[in-house]
Design a protein around this motif. Structure first.
Motif, PDB file in Angstrom:
ATOM      1  N   LEU A  15       0.831  -1.198   0.000  1.00 29.86           N
ATOM      2  CA  LEU A  15       0.000   0.000   0.000  1.00 29.86           C
ATOM      3  C   LEU A  15       0.869   1.252   0.000  1.00 29.86           C
ATOM      4  O   LEU A  15       0.588   2.218  -0.735  1.00 29.86           O
ATOM      5  N   ALA A  16       1.933   1.247   0.801  1.00 26.49           N
ATOM      6  CA  ALA A  16       2.864   2.376   0.827  1.00 26.49           C
ATOM      7  C   ALA A  16       3.569   2.528  -0.515  1.00 26.49           C
ATOM      8  O   ALA A  16       3.792   3.644  -0.992  1.00 26.49           O
ATOM      9  N   ALA A  17       3.901   1.406  -1.151  1.00 25.30           N
ATOM     10  CA  ALA A  17       4.539   1.458  -2.470  1.00 25.30           C
ATOM     11  C   ALA A  17       3.612   2.081  -3.499  1.00 25.30           C
ATOM     12  O   ALA A  17       4.036   2.895  -4.337  1.00 25.30           O
ATOM     13  N   ALA A  18       2.332   1.714  -3.460  1.00 23.88           N
ATOM     14  CA  ALA A  18       1.364   2.285  -4.401  1.00 23.88           C
ATOM     15  C   ALA A  18       1.244   3.792  -4.210  1.00 23.88           C
ATOM     16  O   ALA A  18       1.138   4.551  -5.182  1.00 23.88           O
ATOM     17  N   PHE A  19       1.260   4.231  -2.956  1.00 27.08           N
ATOM     18  CA  PHE A  19       1.211   5.667  -2.683  1.00 27.08           C
ATOM     19  C   PHE A  19       2.455   6.365  -3.236  1.00 27.08           C
ATOM     20  O   PHE A  19       2.358   7.431  -3.864  1.00 27.08           O
ATOM     21  N   CYS A  20       3.633   5.772  -3.010  1.00 24.02           N
ATOM     22  CA  CYS A  20       4.878   6.373  -3.511  1.00 24.02           C
ATOM     23  C   CYS A  20       4.868   6.467  -5.028  1.00 24.02           C
ATOM     24  O   CYS A  20       5.265   7.491  -5.603  1.00 24.02           O
ATOM     25  N   LEU A  21       4.412   5.421  -5.695  1.00 18.53           N
ATOM     26  CA  LEU A  21       4.387   5.425  -7.152  1.00 18.53           C
ATOM     27  C   LEU A  21       3.395   6.439  -7.702  1.00 18.53           C
ATOM     28  O   LEU A  21       3.679   7.128  -8.685  1.00 18.53           O
ATOM     29  N   ALA A  22       2.213   6.526  -7.083  1.00 21.79           N
ATOM     30  CA  ALA A  22       1.226   7.506  -7.532  1.00 21.79           C
ATOM     31  C   ALA A  22       1.759   8.921  -7.345  1.00 21.79           C
ATOM     32  O   ALA A  22       1.580   9.787  -8.215  1.00 21.79           O
ATOM     33  N   THR A  23       2.418   9.167  -6.219  1.00 21.31           N
ATOM     34  CA  THR A  23       2.999  10.492  -5.965  1.00 21.31           C
ATOM     35  C   THR A  23       4.134  10.777  -6.927  1.00 21.31           C
ATOM     36  O   THR A  23       4.276  11.898  -7.438  1.00 21.31           O
ATOM     37  N   LEU A  24       4.956   9.758  -7.196  1.00 18.48           N
ATOM     38  CA  LEU A  24       6.054   9.894  -8.145  1.00 18.48           C
ATOM     39  C   LEU A  24       5.541  10.303  -9.521  1.00 18.48           C
ATOM     40  O   LEU A  24       6.048  11.246 -10.146  1.00 18.48           O
ATOM     41  N   ILE A  25       4.514   9.615 -10.006  1.00 22.87           N
ATOM     42  CA  ILE A  25       3.970   9.921 -11.333  1.00 22.87           C
ATOM     43  C   ILE A  25       3.375  11.322 -11.376  1.00 22.87           C
ATOM     44  O   ILE A  25       3.521  12.055 -12.360  1.00 22.87           O
ATOM     45  N   MET A  26       2.708  11.712 -10.301  1.00 20.81           N
ATOM     46  CA  MET A  26       2.161  13.076 -10.227  1.00 20.81           C
ATOM     47  C   MET A  26       3.285  14.108 -10.316  1.00 20.81           C
ATOM     48  O   MET A  26       3.180  15.102 -11.048  1.00 20.81           O
ATOM     49  N   LEU A  27       4.381  13.867  -9.595  1.00 16.97           N
ATOM     50  CA  LEU A  27       5.501  14.817  -9.605  1.00 16.97           C
ATOM     51  C   LEU A  27       6.197  14.855 -10.961  1.00 16.97           C
ATOM     52  O   LEU A  27       6.687  15.909 -11.384  1.00 16.97           O
ATOM     53  N   VAL A  28       6.258  13.726 -11.648  1.00 16.48           N
ATOM     54  CA  VAL A  28       6.830  13.716 -13.000  1.00 16.48           C
ATOM     55  C   VAL A  28       6.002  14.612 -13.917  1.00 16.48           C
ATOM     56  O   VAL A  28       6.548  15.397 -14.707  1.00 16.48           O
ATOM     57  N   LEU A 248      -5.108   4.222  -7.968  1.00 14.59           N
ATOM     58  CA  LEU A 248      -6.139   4.967  -8.704  1.00 14.59           C
ATOM     59  C   LEU A 248      -6.800   6.007  -7.803  1.00 14.59           C
ATOM     60  O   LEU A 248      -7.151   7.095  -8.259  1.00 14.59           O
ATOM     61  N   VAL A 249      -6.947   5.676  -6.516  1.00 10.47           N
ATOM     62  CA  VAL A 249      -7.514   6.638  -5.571  1.00 10.47           C
ATOM     63  C   VAL A 249      -6.609   7.858  -5.457  1.00 10.47           C
ATOM     64  O   VAL A 249      -7.072   9.013  -5.509  1.00 10.47           O
ATOM     65  N   TRP A 250      -5.309   7.614  -5.313  1.00 12.77           N
ATOM     66  CA  TRP A 250      -4.359   8.726  -5.194  1.00 12.77           C
ATOM     67  C   TRP A 250      -4.284   9.527  -6.489  1.00 12.77           C
ATOM     68  O   TRP A 250      -4.205  10.760  -6.461  1.00 12.77           O
ATOM     69  N   ALA A 251      -4.304   8.836  -7.628  1.00 12.72           N
ATOM     70  CA  ALA A 251      -4.252   9.544  -8.909  1.00 12.72           C
ATOM     71  C   ALA A 251      -5.468  10.442  -9.084  1.00 12.72           C
ATOM     72  O   ALA A 251      -5.360  11.576  -9.565  1.00 12.72           O
ATOM     73  N   THR A 252      -6.636   9.939  -8.696  1.00 16.17           N
ATOM     74  CA  THR A 252      -7.860  10.744  -8.782  1.00 16.17           C
ATOM     75  C   THR A 252      -7.774  11.956  -7.856  1.00 16.17           C
ATOM     76  O   THR A 252      -8.149  13.079  -8.235  1.00 16.17           O
ATOM     77  N   LEU A 253      -7.282  11.722  -6.630  1.00 13.48           N
ATOM     78  CA  LEU A 253      -7.161  12.812  -5.669  1.00 13.48           C
ATOM     79  C   LEU A 253      -6.170  13.866  -6.157  1.00 13.48           C
ATOM     80  O   LEU A 253      -6.455  15.079  -6.097  1.00 13.48           O
ATOM     81  N   TYR A 254      -5.015  13.440  -6.668  1.00 15.38           N
ATOM     82  CA  TYR A 254      -4.023  14.395  -7.172  1.00 15.38           C
ATOM     83  C   TYR A 254      -4.565  15.151  -8.384  1.00 15.38           C
ATOM     84  O   TYR A 254      -4.315  16.351  -8.548  1.00 15.38           O
ATOM     85  N   GLY A 255      -5.296  14.445  -9.253  1.00 12.51           N
ATOM     86  CA  GLY A 255      -5.877  15.112 -10.411  1.00 12.51           C
ATOM     87  C   GLY A 255      -6.829  16.221 -10.014  1.00 12.51           C
ATOM     88  O   GLY A 255      -6.892  17.271 -10.664  1.00 12.51           O
ATOM     89  N   TRP A 256      -7.556  15.996  -8.938  1.00 15.81           N
ATOM     90  CA  TRP A 256      -8.501  16.999  -8.451  1.00 15.81           C
ATOM     91  C   TRP A 256      -7.781  18.144  -7.739  1.00 15.81           C
ATOM     92  O   TRP A 256      -8.067  19.326  -7.988  1.00 15.81           O
ATOM     93  N   LEU A 257      -6.813  17.804  -6.855  1.00 15.46           N
ATOM     94  CA  LEU A 257      -6.138  18.832  -6.065  1.00 15.46           C
ATOM     95  C   LEU A 257      -5.187  19.688  -6.896  1.00 15.46           C
ATOM     96  O   LEU A 257      -5.100  20.904  -6.701  1.00 15.46           O
ATOM     97  N   VAL A 258      -4.463  19.067  -7.815  1.00 12.83           N
ATOM     98  CA  VAL A 258      -3.421  19.786  -8.570  1.00 12.83           C
ATOM     99  C   VAL A 258      -3.954  20.368  -9.870  1.00 12.83           C
ATOM    100  O   VAL A 258      -3.608  21.495 -10.245  1.00 12.83           O
TER     101      VAL A 258
END
Length: 301
Positions: A15-28, A248-258
């Protein structure tokens, strides 16, 4: 000495890895939009892993774990990994985060097809049904002919998932003789060498904020790889892989926030088909006591 299985800890690590990867992709995506050249982003993504892993092993007196007699195989894996990484990180630049993330979930579907074509494995009706459901989900999300999903971005996203599946077959072979940390290290080493050759054509000055982005991307990438590896050592693949879908949850959240953007209804309709297909394949592989792509995310990201 075999590693003791700790399934609940494995789930938390995944779960922590999925969060790191979603955050990584958002930052890219943020880094690319800030004006940093894409090859330079990939360079810092890979090279920061080297001192982290080498320093950690040296501090523990375990640098010998990086020894290998299969360097040509590592080099071939790195060459394919570079293509996979470029596609994986290009997709969220070309597409909204949630849609790019969902297309990445098609890796198990491509793994089934490659197992049939390259490994001559016999695929039964369960997995063929999952493949058909997965591609139906892709059609629902992509909506061919509509502007919501650019054709180039969709092709890159699916190409990245295909490359991850192909690389996972290579890693299955490497893992017979190499430690996971050695596979990660030598991929990062050869990728950094190749990117260093290209860097003079793309490097430019950066603000403090951009440097922070680049360093964070490198650290998150290394952390995600280590977390993924640890989760696979402590738990079974079919059990932990379901945590990947939390990205997918993190990607959706980042898409909305950023970017102030939420996925359209077609994404919410198609995503369950793709996620369900991947989960079914993982369950079926577990039932058959096989391992399809346990380190696919480790390989590509």
């Amino acid at each position: 000495m075999p590693v003791v299985q700790r399934p609940y800890l494995a789930l938390l690590l995944r779960l922590a890895a999925a969060f790191c990867l979603a955050t990584l992709i958002m930052l890219v995506k943020v880094a690319a939009e800030s004006g940093i050249a894409f090859p330079e982003i990939l360079f810092w993504r890979t090279i920061i892993t080297l001192p982290i892993l080498a320093g950690w092993l040296a501090a523990r007196g375990q640098i010998h774990r990086l020894r290998t007699r299969r360097m040509p195989v590592h080099l071939r894996r790195a060459a394919m990994g570079l293509v996979g990484m470029m596609m994986t990180f290009s997709a969220p630049i070309l597409l909204p985060l949630a849609e790019a993330t969902t297309l990445g979930f098609t890796t198990p579907i491509f793994a089934v097809l490659l197992s049939t074509m390259l490994l001559r494995e016999r695929i039964g009706p369960w997995r063929w049904g999952a493949v058909l459901a997965g591609f139906a989900g892709i059609l629902v999300i992509a909506q061919p002919g509509h502007a919501h999903m650019p054709l180039a971005g969709t092709a890159v996203g699916l190409g990245g998932a295909l490359m991850v599946a192909l690389i996972s077959i290579q890693i299955r072979d490497l893992a017979r003789t190499e430690e996971p940390i050695a596979i990660v290290f030598w991929f990062s080493f050869w990728a950094s060498v190749i990117y260093t050759l290209a860097l003079p054509f793309f490097v430019s000055g950066h603000t403090a904020g951009q440097w922070t982005l680049l360093v964070t991307i490198g650290v998150l990438g290394c952390a995600a790889q280590l977390l993924l590896t640890a989760s696979l050592q402590l738990g079974q693949v079919a059990s932990v892989i379901v945590m990947d879908y939390s990205s997918l949850v993190w990607a959706t959240l980042y898409g909305w926030l950023v970017w102030d953007r939420l996925p359209p209804s077609t994404t919410w309709m198609g995503a369950p088909l793709i996620i369900g297909a991947g989960a079914l394949i993982a369950w079926r592989e577990h039932r058959l006591a096989k391992r399809v792509s346990p380190v696919s995310m480790v390989a590509a990201d």
